[in-house]
Design an enzyme around this catalytic site. Structure first.
Site, short mmCIF file in Angstrom:
data_model
loop_
_atom_site.label_atom_id
_atom_site.label_comp_id
_atom_site.label_asym_id
_atom_site.label_seq_id
_atom_site.Cartn_x
_atom_site.Cartn_y
_atom_site.Cartn_z
N GLU A 49 96.59 19.16 66.43
CA GLU A 49 97.09 18.68 65.14
C GLU A 49 96.09 18.99 64.02
O GLU A 49 96.48 19.34 62.91
CB GLU A 49 97.36 17.17 65.19
CG GLU A 49 98.61 16.80 65.97
CD GLU A 49 99.90 17.30 65.30
OE1 GLU A 49 99.90 17.55 64.08
OE2 GLU A 49 100.91 17.45 66.01
N GLN A 54 96.00 23.38 58.50
CA GLN A 54 96.04 24.45 57.49
C GLN A 54 96.07 25.83 58.13
O GLN A 54 95.69 26.80 57.51
CB GLN A 54 94.82 24.37 56.58
CG GLN A 54 95.01 23.46 55.38
CD GLN A 54 94.20 22.20 55.50
OE1 GLN A 54 93.57 21.96 56.51
NE2 GLN A 54 94.22 21.39 54.47
N THR A 55 96.51 25.90 59.36
CA THR A 55 96.45 27.18 60.07
C THR A 55 97.78 27.45 60.76
O THR A 55 98.41 26.53 61.27
CB THR A 55 95.32 27.12 61.13
OG1 THR A 55 94.11 26.79 60.47
CG2 THR A 55 95.15 28.44 61.84
N TYR A 94 88.61 25.97 56.09
CA TYR A 94 88.68 24.50 55.91
C TYR A 94 87.74 23.81 56.92
O TYR A 94 88.17 23.04 57.77
CB TYR A 94 90.11 23.99 56.06
CG TYR A 94 91.06 24.62 55.08
CD1 TYR A 94 91.15 24.15 53.77
CD2 TYR A 94 91.84 25.71 55.43
CE1 TYR A 94 92.00 24.75 52.85
CE2 TYR A 94 92.70 26.31 54.51
CZ TYR A 94 92.77 25.82 53.24
OH TYR A 94 93.60 26.39 52.34
N TYR A 132 99.89 11.95 57.67
CA TYR A 132 100.72 12.81 58.52
C TYR A 132 100.18 12.86 59.95
O TYR A 132 100.92 12.67 60.92
CB TYR A 132 100.82 14.25 57.95
CG TYR A 132 101.30 15.19 59.02
CD1 TYR A 132 102.64 15.20 59.40
CD2 TYR A 132 100.41 15.99 59.74
CE1 TYR A 132 103.09 15.99 60.44
CE2 TYR A 132 100.84 16.79 60.78
CZ TYR A 132 102.18 16.79 61.13
OH TYR A 132 102.61 17.55 62.17
N ASP A 150 105.21 16.34 57.31
CA ASP A 150 104.43 17.49 56.84
C ASP A 150 105.30 18.27 55.85
O ASP A 150 106.42 17.85 55.51
CB ASP A 150 103.96 18.36 58.02
CG ASP A 150 105.09 19.15 58.65
OD1 ASP A 150 106.28 18.85 58.37
OD2 ASP A 150 104.81 20.06 59.45
N CYS A 204 115.11 25.49 58.50
CA CYS A 204 115.19 25.08 57.10
C CYS A 204 113.97 25.63 56.36
O CYS A 204 113.13 24.89 55.85
CB CYS A 204 115.26 23.55 57.01
SG CYS A 204 115.85 22.99 55.42
N CYS A 214 122.28 25.99 61.46
CA CYS A 214 121.54 24.73 61.44
C CYS A 214 122.27 23.65 62.25
O CYS A 214 123.46 23.40 62.02
CB CYS A 214 121.37 24.25 60.00
SG CYS A 214 120.57 22.64 59.91
S1 SF4 Z 1 121.91 22.92 56.38
FE1 SF4 Z 1 120.07 22.77 57.63
S2 SF4 Z 1 118.95 24.65 57.10
FE2 SF4 Z 1 120.48 24.35 55.51
S3 SF4 Z 1 119.43 23.23 53.92
FE3 SF4 Z 1 120.43 21.73 55.21
S4 SF4 Z 1 118.88 21.12 56.70
FE4 SF4 Z 1 118.21 23.02 55.77
#
Ligand code: SF4
Length: 379
Positions: A49, A54-55, A94, A132, A150, A204, A214
């Site tokens: 984690e 940052q990687t 970092y 986070y 995050d 997303c 999705c």
């Molecule tokens: S449908 Fe899924 S991929 Fe599209 S904006 Fe919404 S959460 Fe994101």
């Protein structure tokens, strides 16, 4: 928070259950096979984690494996020299992450008998663990109900809930934390957090979300109500980063090169570098280097030609680093503006943790057909 308030579906327990089922089923089939997902060792998960803060995953993987080989337990890390920890971290950037990890390991050994605290509140008190990471670790390792928000999850949630204000604002973020808490199941919170992270990372995505594939598009307000879901999250332009001109001296004396350790507490603290510093207004680069070396190490040098020039970006600023060949002239070297200094044979440089920008200077020398040793051994 949104064009009104939180999306209605998140208030409905049956909708939330259906959302979780769908997301977890997708995650079960699509999660990446990552080394830290194959272990239940809290120390290893914690290390992953911190590295991933940052990687990118692909870069972190090799470092993670080498780090665990060298320091297989939290006790091994706690008793290590900080210089060895930084050396192993070299290139990841970092570096405060490595120093905090080391200090946290010492705290865990001294105050917690070598066990990671099993609550959000205990974890967040450790150096280098913010909201986070405390949420991610407490859910993955101890099944605590804290949403791990995050950047990936914030982006997905802003679209799912149609949040039309800047999620970096504290009040908006607080409302998103509440939405995330509402989504937490009774058990399996770590899986749900990781599924949301994976959704944000793989589907997303920032510019072209894969709404067509999705798993939770049914619940997504941005997808169902806006022409282009990628307009969310709202992006308020950041201030332009300052750009600095910085000099560094490859200073030689009797076949050795001078390196200096950066002061504790500042940028790149504890790393070793070719000494120098930033150009002041009205000053030439050569004048800058002479002044910086006088202020930092108390000596006079003869500056020769520029041997490398590299651009480098940090979080809050960017620099152009001009490296000059230089010869020691006079004065007693003292650590005035640095933590320590050493005159070293060039083949010992690899024993020190040095910043990425200095590595790039060495790479540029090689591309130009020269080497550090050739520069140091010239008359
Ligand atoms: S449908 Fe899924 S991929 Fe599209 S904006 Fe919404 S959460 Fe994101």
């Amino acid at each position: 928070m949104s064009a009104g308030s939180t999306a209605d579906w998140i208030q409905d327990s049956r909708q939330r259950s259906a959302f979780r089922r769908r997301l977890l089923a997708w995650y079960g089939k699509n999660q990446r096979d990552l080394p830290w997902r194959r272990t239940a060792d809290p120390y290893a998960v914690w290390l992953s984690e911190i590295m991933l803060q940052q990687t990118r995953v692909e870069t972190a993987r090799g470092y993670y494996e080498r780090f665990l080989q060298r320091f297989p337990t939290v006790t091994d890390l706690a008793v290590a020299d900080e210089a060895d920890v930084l050396k192993l971290w070299e290139g990841l950037g970092y570096y405060s992450r490595a120093r905090n990890l080391h200090r946290a390991a010492q705290t865990i050994v001294e105050r917690h008998d070598g066990d990671l605290p099993d609550s959000y509140e205990g974890l967040i008190r450790l150096p280098g663990i913010g909201p986070y990471t405390a949420a991610a670790l407490s859910s993955i390792l101890f099944d605590r109900p804290h949403p791990a928000l995050d950047g990936n999850v914030m982006r997905a949630l802003s679209r799912l809930l149609r949040v039309e204000e800047d999620p970096r604002r504290a009040s908006v973020r607080a409302e998103m934390v509440r939405a995330g808490e509402a989504l937490m199941p009774r058990t399996g919170t770590g899986d749900l957090n990781q599924a949301l992270i994976e959704l944000g990372a793989k589907v997303c995505t920032p510019r072209q979300p894969g709404c067509g594939s999705c798993p939770v598009a049914n619940w997504c307000r941005a997808y169902n109500e806006l022409e282009d879901p990628s307009v969310l999250p709202v992006r308020v332009p950041r201030k332009k980063r300052p750009h600095l001109q910085v000099t560094a001296g490859i200073i030689r004396r009797r076949g050795k090169v001078l390196i200096a350790q950066r002061p504790a507490g500042g940028m790149l603290a504890g790393l070793w570098e070719f000494p120098g510093g930033k150009q002041e207004p009205g000053e030439s680069l050569v004048e800058c280097l002479r002044r910086e070396i006088g202020e930092e190490l108390g000596i006079l040098i003869d500056v020769e030609e520029e041997v490398a020039c590299v651009d480098h970006e940090f979080t809050h600023l960017s620099i152009t680093l001009h490296a000059f060949s230089a010869r020691y002239r006079s004065g007693r070297v003292r650590a005035i503006g640095c933590s320590a200094f050493e005159w070293i044979d060039t083949d010992r440089l690899q024993q020190f943790a040095i910043p990425r920008a200095d590595h790039r200077v060495l790479e540029e020398l090689a591309v130009a057909g020269t080497s550090l040793a050739a520069l140091i051994n010239r008359e």
